[in-house]
Design a protein around this motif. Structure first.
Motif: not given
Length: 207
Positions: A104-117, A161-173
């Protein structure tokens, strides 16, 4: 550390006749990027997971390598070797189960960071639980590795619950993402392992 991705591939296109022809020699040389290592194994496991159980019970093993052999044989017995089938036939399960997470796109990352838990739940408190999660994206024929996330884990708990998965999006493709999580759990002086796959999703998050 984030890796450089997306090598260019040259295609030869013809208008008449069949249309598309085989890639050029230059394309063949570049067609498999370094970060696509393990793509075939990941794709096979992902396909098997989508047709079977989404969760994974923890199995006792003497090493991570042996654990993957057992988990592969349990997941796809029709393609397992006789020795791996024998390991799976004598499998010992631990008191915990690993469940994948929706990417999902993380709300804590302004929806510009991909995450999983991904989550491990246990029947009783165990000595320790740890997750290691890989995020991959679909590029051409392969599932290329974006990044790996070792979770900090916990001790003497029934849930992690793992909470540190956070990929910063490289653009919005629009990109197809998937992942895998390997759980490691210690209980009663023995080590157990589990593995799940995050279902592929399309997100406006560039690799």
């Amino acid at each position: 550390m984030r890796k450089m991705r997306k090598a260019l591939v040259t295609f030869v296109v013809t208008i008449a006749g069949a249309g598309l022809v085989a890639p050029s020699a230059a394309a063949t040389d570049r067609e498999r990027p370094e970060e696509a290592a393990g793509s075939e194994e990941f794709a096979a496991g992902l396909q098997a997971a989508q047709t079977g159980a989404q969760t994974s019970r923890y199995v006792k093993a003497s090493s991570p390598e042996q654990a993957m052999r057992i988990l592969d044989a349990l997941q796809s017995p029709q393609t397992a070797s006789p020795s791996d089938k024998a390991l799976a036939a004598n499998v010992q399960y631990g008191p915990c189960t690993l469940k994948p997470s929706v990417i999902h796109l993380r709300t804590s990352g302004d929806r510009n960071t991909l995450g999983a838990k991904p989550v491990t739940t246990c029947e009783v408190p165990v000595t320790s639980i740890r997750h290691d999660t890989d995020l991959r994206y679909k590029w051409w024929l392969w599932w290329s590795l974006a990044d790996s996330y070792p979770g900090p884990g916990n001790q003497n708990q029934k849930r992690y619950e793992q909470k540190n998965v956070a990929w910063r999006c490289n653009g919005a493709d629009s990109t197809t993402w998937a992942g895998t999580t390997v759980g490691t759990m210690v209980f009663g002086g023995e080590t157990y392992y589990a593995r799940v796959y995050q279902t592929p999703v399309d997100k406006d998050c560039g690799a």
